[in-house]
Design an enzyme around this catalytic site. Structure first.
Site, PDB file in Angstrom:
ATOM      1  N   ARG A   1      46.033  35.316  36.397  1.00  0.00           N
ATOM      2  CA  ARG A   1      46.776  35.796  37.582  1.00  0.00           C
ATOM      3  C   ARG A   1      47.637  34.675  38.148  1.00  0.00           C
ATOM      4  O   ARG A   1      48.761  34.922  38.601  1.00  0.00           O
ATOM      5  CB  ARG A   1      45.787  36.310  38.643  1.00  0.00           C
ATOM      6  CG  ARG A   1      45.188  37.656  38.273  1.00  0.00           C
ATOM      7  CD  ARG A   1      43.882  37.911  38.988  1.00  0.00           C
ATOM      8  NE  ARG A   1      44.032  38.033  40.418  1.00  0.00           N
ATOM      9  CZ  ARG A   1      43.016  37.881  41.282  1.00  0.00           C
ATOM     10  NH1 ARG A   1      41.803  37.611  40.841  1.00  0.00           N
ATOM     11  NH2 ARG A   1      43.235  38.025  42.564  1.00  0.00           N
TER      12      ARG A   1
ATOM     13  N   ARG B   1      56.541  41.910  43.018  1.00  0.00           N
ATOM     14  CA  ARG B   1      55.903  40.794  42.347  1.00  0.00           C
ATOM     15  C   ARG B   1      56.762  40.274  41.197  1.00  0.00           C
ATOM     16  O   ARG B   1      56.366  39.348  40.499  1.00  0.00           O
ATOM     17  CB  ARG B   1      54.592  41.300  41.754  1.00  0.00           C
ATOM     18  CG  ARG B   1      53.366  40.594  42.241  1.00  0.00           C
ATOM     19  CD  ARG B   1      52.212  41.279  41.530  1.00  0.00           C
ATOM     20  NE  ARG B   1      50.967  40.658  41.778  1.00  0.00           N
ATOM     21  CZ  ARG B   1      50.122  41.015  42.742  1.00  0.00           C
ATOM     22  NH1 ARG B   1      50.438  41.942  43.599  1.00  0.00           N
ATOM     23  NH2 ARG B   1      48.958  40.427  42.826  1.00  0.00           N
TER      24      ARG B   1
ATOM     25  N   ARG C   1      35.152  41.652  42.748  1.00  0.00           N
ATOM     26  CA  ARG C   1      36.210  42.244  41.913  1.00  0.00           C
ATOM     27  C   ARG C   1      36.147  41.717  40.475  1.00  0.00           C
ATOM     28  O   ARG C   1      35.912  40.539  40.251  1.00  0.00           O
ATOM     29  CB  ARG C   1      37.590  41.918  42.510  1.00  0.00           C
ATOM     30  CG  ARG C   1      38.100  43.018  43.420  1.00  0.00           C
ATOM     31  CD  ARG C   1      39.333  42.624  44.184  1.00  0.00           C
ATOM     32  NE  ARG C   1      40.427  42.093  43.371  1.00  0.00           N
ATOM     33  CZ  ARG C   1      41.606  41.731  43.880  1.00  0.00           C
ATOM     34  NH1 ARG C   1      41.831  41.855  45.180  1.00  0.00           N
ATOM     35  NH2 ARG C   1      42.561  41.251  43.107  1.00  0.00           N
TER      36      ARG C   1
ATOM     37  N   ARG D   1      35.117  35.418  46.878  1.00  0.00           N
ATOM     38  CA  ARG D   1      35.497  36.634  47.607  1.00  0.00           C
ATOM     39  C   ARG D   1      34.554  37.797  47.290  1.00  0.00           C
ATOM     40  O   ARG D   1      34.112  37.979  46.158  1.00  0.00           O
ATOM     41  CB  ARG D   1      36.921  37.056  47.237  1.00  0.00           C
ATOM     42  CG  ARG D   1      37.274  38.410  47.871  1.00  0.00           C
ATOM     43  CD  ARG D   1      38.720  38.728  47.825  1.00  0.00           C
ATOM     44  NE  ARG D   1      39.254  38.691  46.484  1.00  0.00           N
ATOM     45  CZ  ARG D   1      40.530  38.816  46.196  1.00  0.00           C
ATOM     46  NH1 ARG D   1      41.406  38.943  47.174  1.00  0.00           N
ATOM     47  NH2 ARG D   1      40.944  38.784  44.960  1.00  0.00           N
TER      48      ARG D   1
ATOM     49  N   LYS E   1      46.800  37.231  51.703  1.00  0.00           N
ATOM     50  CA  LYS E   1      47.709  38.332  52.086  1.00  0.00           C
ATOM     51  C   LYS E   1      46.926  39.482  52.718  1.00  0.00           C
ATOM     52  O   LYS E   1      47.292  39.985  53.779  1.00  0.00           O
ATOM     53  CB  LYS E   1      48.481  38.838  50.848  1.00  0.00           C
ATOM     54  CG  LYS E   1      49.300  37.760  50.145  1.00  0.00           C
ATOM     55  CD  LYS E   1      50.066  38.298  48.949  1.00  0.00           C
ATOM     56  CE  LYS E   1      49.213  38.796  47.801  1.00  0.00           C
ATOM     57  NZ  LYS E   1      48.431  37.741  47.107  1.00  0.00           N
TER      58      LYS E   1
HETATM   59  P1  AP5 Z   1      42.627  37.741  50.416  1.00  0.00           P
HETATM   60  O1  AP5 Z   1      43.123  38.011  51.785  1.00  0.00           O
HETATM   61  O2  AP5 Z   1      41.822  38.772  49.718  1.00  0.00           O
HETATM   62  O3  AP5 Z   1      43.832  37.205  49.509  1.00  0.00           O
HETATM   63  P2  AP5 Z   1      45.026  37.994  48.796  1.00  0.00           P
HETATM   64  O4  AP5 Z   1      46.236  37.141  48.931  1.00  0.00           O
HETATM   65  O5  AP5 Z   1      45.084  39.390  49.292  1.00  0.00           O
HETATM   66  O6  AP5 Z   1      44.521  37.915  47.310  1.00  0.00           O
HETATM   67  P3  AP5 Z   1      44.469  39.015  46.156  1.00  0.00           P
HETATM   68  O7  AP5 Z   1      43.534  38.486  45.101  1.00  0.00           O
HETATM   69  O8  AP5 Z   1      44.174  40.370  46.717  1.00  0.00           O
HETATM   70  O9  AP5 Z   1      45.880  38.968  45.622  1.00  0.00           O
HETATM   71  P4  AP5 Z   1      46.334  39.344  44.240  1.00  0.00           P
HETATM   72  O10 AP5 Z   1      47.779  39.223  44.501  1.00  0.00           O
HETATM   73  O11 AP5 Z   1      45.815  38.570  43.123  1.00  0.00           O
HETATM   74  O12 AP5 Z   1      45.660  40.762  43.987  1.00  0.00           O
HETATM   75  P5  AP5 Z   1      46.103  42.249  44.242  1.00  0.00           P
HETATM   76  O13 AP5 Z   1      44.952  43.015  44.702  1.00  0.00           O
HETATM   77  O14 AP5 Z   1      47.360  42.281  45.033  1.00  0.00           O
HETATM   78  O15 AP5 Z   1      41.758  36.383  50.518  1.00  0.00           O
HETATM   79  C1  AP5 Z   1      41.087  35.855  49.375  1.00  0.00           C
HETATM   80  C2  AP5 Z   1      39.715  35.309  49.805  1.00  0.00           C
HETATM   81  O16 AP5 Z   1      39.884  34.192  50.686  1.00  0.00           O
HETATM   82  C3  AP5 Z   1      38.854  36.300  50.595  1.00  0.00           C
HETATM   83  O17 AP5 Z   1      37.522  36.068  50.248  1.00  0.00           O
HETATM   84  C4  AP5 Z   1      39.098  35.939  52.065  1.00  0.00           C
HETATM   85  O18 AP5 Z   1      37.975  36.246  52.882  1.00  0.00           O
HETATM   86  C5  AP5 Z   1      39.334  34.440  51.983  1.00  0.00           C
HETATM   87  N1  AP5 Z   1      40.327  33.959  52.943  1.00  0.00           N
HETATM   88  C6  AP5 Z   1      41.533  34.535  53.229  1.00  0.00           C
HETATM   89  N2  AP5 Z   1      42.221  33.793  54.128  1.00  0.00           N
HETATM   90  C7  AP5 Z   1      41.430  32.695  54.386  1.00  0.00           C
HETATM   91  C8  AP5 Z   1      41.606  31.549  55.203  1.00  0.00           C
HETATM   92  N3  AP5 Z   1      42.697  31.384  55.964  1.00  0.00           N
HETATM   93  N4  AP5 Z   1      40.606  30.625  55.227  1.00  0.00           N
HETATM   94  C9  AP5 Z   1      39.475  30.802  54.480  1.00  0.00           C
HETATM   95  N5  AP5 Z   1      39.271  31.873  53.673  1.00  0.00           N
HETATM   96  C10 AP5 Z   1      40.231  32.812  53.628  1.00  0.00           C
HETATM   97  O19 AP5 Z   1      46.500  42.712  42.759  1.00  0.00           O
HETATM   98  C11 AP5 Z   1      45.499  42.831  41.766  1.00  0.00           C
HETATM   99  C12 AP5 Z   1      46.119  43.169  40.446  1.00  0.00           C
HETATM  100  O20 AP5 Z   1      46.837  44.421  40.559  1.00  0.00           O
HETATM  101  C13 AP5 Z   1      47.178  42.191  39.913  1.00  0.00           C
HETATM  102  O21 AP5 Z   1      46.585  41.112  39.231  1.00  0.00           O
HETATM  103  C14 AP5 Z   1      48.002  43.114  39.009  1.00  0.00           C
HETATM  104  O22 AP5 Z   1      47.330  43.346  37.798  1.00  0.00           O
HETATM  105  C15 AP5 Z   1      48.023  44.416  39.770  1.00  0.00           C
HETATM  106  N6  AP5 Z   1      49.193  44.536  40.667  1.00  0.00           N
HETATM  107  C16 AP5 Z   1      49.172  44.665  42.031  1.00  0.00           C
HETATM  108  N7  AP5 Z   1      50.425  44.753  42.517  1.00  0.00           N
HETATM  109  C17 AP5 Z   1      51.263  44.669  41.444  1.00  0.00           C
HETATM  110  C18 AP5 Z   1      52.676  44.674  41.296  1.00  0.00           C
HETATM  111  N8  AP5 Z   1      53.483  44.777  42.372  1.00  0.00           N
HETATM  112  N9  AP5 Z   1      53.182  44.544  40.054  1.00  0.00           N
HETATM  113  C19 AP5 Z   1      52.387  44.445  38.979  1.00  0.00           C
HETATM  114  N10 AP5 Z   1      51.048  44.424  39.036  1.00  0.00           N
HETATM  115  C20 AP5 Z   1      50.475  44.541  40.265  1.00  0.00           C
HETATM  116 MG    MG Z   2      44.777  41.303  48.411  1.00  0.00          MG
END
Ligand code: AP5
Ligand code: MG
Ligand code: ZN
Length: 221
Positions: free
Chosen positions: A178, A99, A167, A134, A19
């Site tokens: 997660r 979410r 992270r 990552r 994402k």
């Molecule tokens: P990346 O682009 O970083 O993936 P992402 O989908 O953004 O993954 P996240 O881990 O950020 O999502 P998440 O939903 O767990 O965490 P968030 O920060 O939102 O890509 C991942 C890796 O793959 C990178 O190394 C990238 O380089 C690589 N990559 C990407 N695309 C690729 C491709 N096509 N090919 C090869 N490699 C690739 O949330 C964190 C925490 O915050 C949650 O666990 C929760 O505790 C809290 N939180 C956030 N939002 C909420 C909410 N709305 N409600 C409740 N809690 C929340």
């Molecule tokens: Mg992200």
């Protein structure tokens, strides 16, 4: 490329689906503000705010932060000027919100339901490999990967030159939690948004994923 795009867009997908990566590409092509709730929470933790300290206790173990906290955070953020189109209507790219079903209800209650939902579908073994490798920029949120997306200078963000970090929730235990939270609480949104949803094969290379997403948003715009 500059094309018309839907005003209110949501990126939906499991942790590590890509994402954040696709969002960084999209904002180079579309005039839209990227709102990553994960990045917002990590900034709040860094700033030592009350919300940040509370959120950290959930995030470190891979659990979701309570809905009321998240809804208040987003409701305040989408009211700001950079989330408005020229005609004053709301315009944003949400990444990581909603979410849960109550979070989706909160958007609808405010007349902010999405015009387009981009659903990144990725196999679970690919997700685990992406998350364990990552590295993230604490300055601007840009994601890197030890194999798939290396920065130009080892350990340094290409965009803002901040030192990259691993992270705390990108470890095996929190990753499993997660994924459980995603399957239990977030996956039902795929059905909820079926009318606005476009599924994209997120297993492809970052450039192919971005290409498919750009086609999908211009068709929806
Ligand atoms: P990346 O682009 O970083 O993936 P992402 O989908 O953004 O993954 P996240 O881990 O950020 O999502 P998440 O939903 O767990 O965490 P968030 O920060 O939102 O890509 C991942 C890796 O793959 C990178 O190394 C990238 O380089 C690589 N990559 C990407 N695309 C690729 C491709 N096509 N090919 C090869 N490699 C690739 O949330 C964190 C925490 O915050 C949650 O666990 C929760 O505790 C809290 N939180 C956030 N939002 C909420 C909410 N709305 N409600 C409740 N809690 C929340
Ligand atoms: Mg992200
Ligand atoms: Zn950076």
């Amino acid at each position: 490329m500059s094309s018309s795009s839907p005003n209110r867009m949501i990126l939906l997908g499991a942790p590590g689906a890509g994402k954040g990566t696709v969002a960084k590409g999209l904002v180079d092509h579309l005039q839209v503000t990227h709102l990553s709730t994960g990045d917002m929470l990590r900034a709040a933790i860094k700033a030592g705010t009350e919300v940040g300290m509370l959120a950290k206790t959930f995030m470190d173990r891979g659990a979701l932060v309570p809905d009321d906290v998240m809804v208040a955070l987003i409701a305040e953020r989408v009211g700001q000027d950079d989330c408005k189109a020229a005609d004053g209507s709301a315009k944003f790219l949400l990444d990581g919100f909603p979410r849960t079903l109550p979070q989706a209800d909160a958007l609808d209650d405010r007349g902010l339901g999405p015009d387009a939902v981009i659903y990144l579908k990725v196999d679970v073994d690919v997700i685990v490999e992406r998350l364990t490798g990552r590295r993230s920029c604490p300055g601007c949120g840009a994601p890197y990967h030890v194999t798939f997306r290396r920065p130009k200078v080892d350990g340094i963000c290409d965009i803002c030159e901040t030192a990259l970090v691993h992270r705390s929730d990108d470890q095996e235990g929190p990753i499993r939690k997660r994924l459980d939270a995603y399957n239990g609480q977030t996956a039902p949104l795929v059905d909820r948004y079926r009318a606005q949803l476009v599924a994209i094969d997120g297993n492809q290379s970052p450039s192919d994923v971005l290409k498919d997403v750009l086609v999908a948003v211009s068709a929806a715009g």
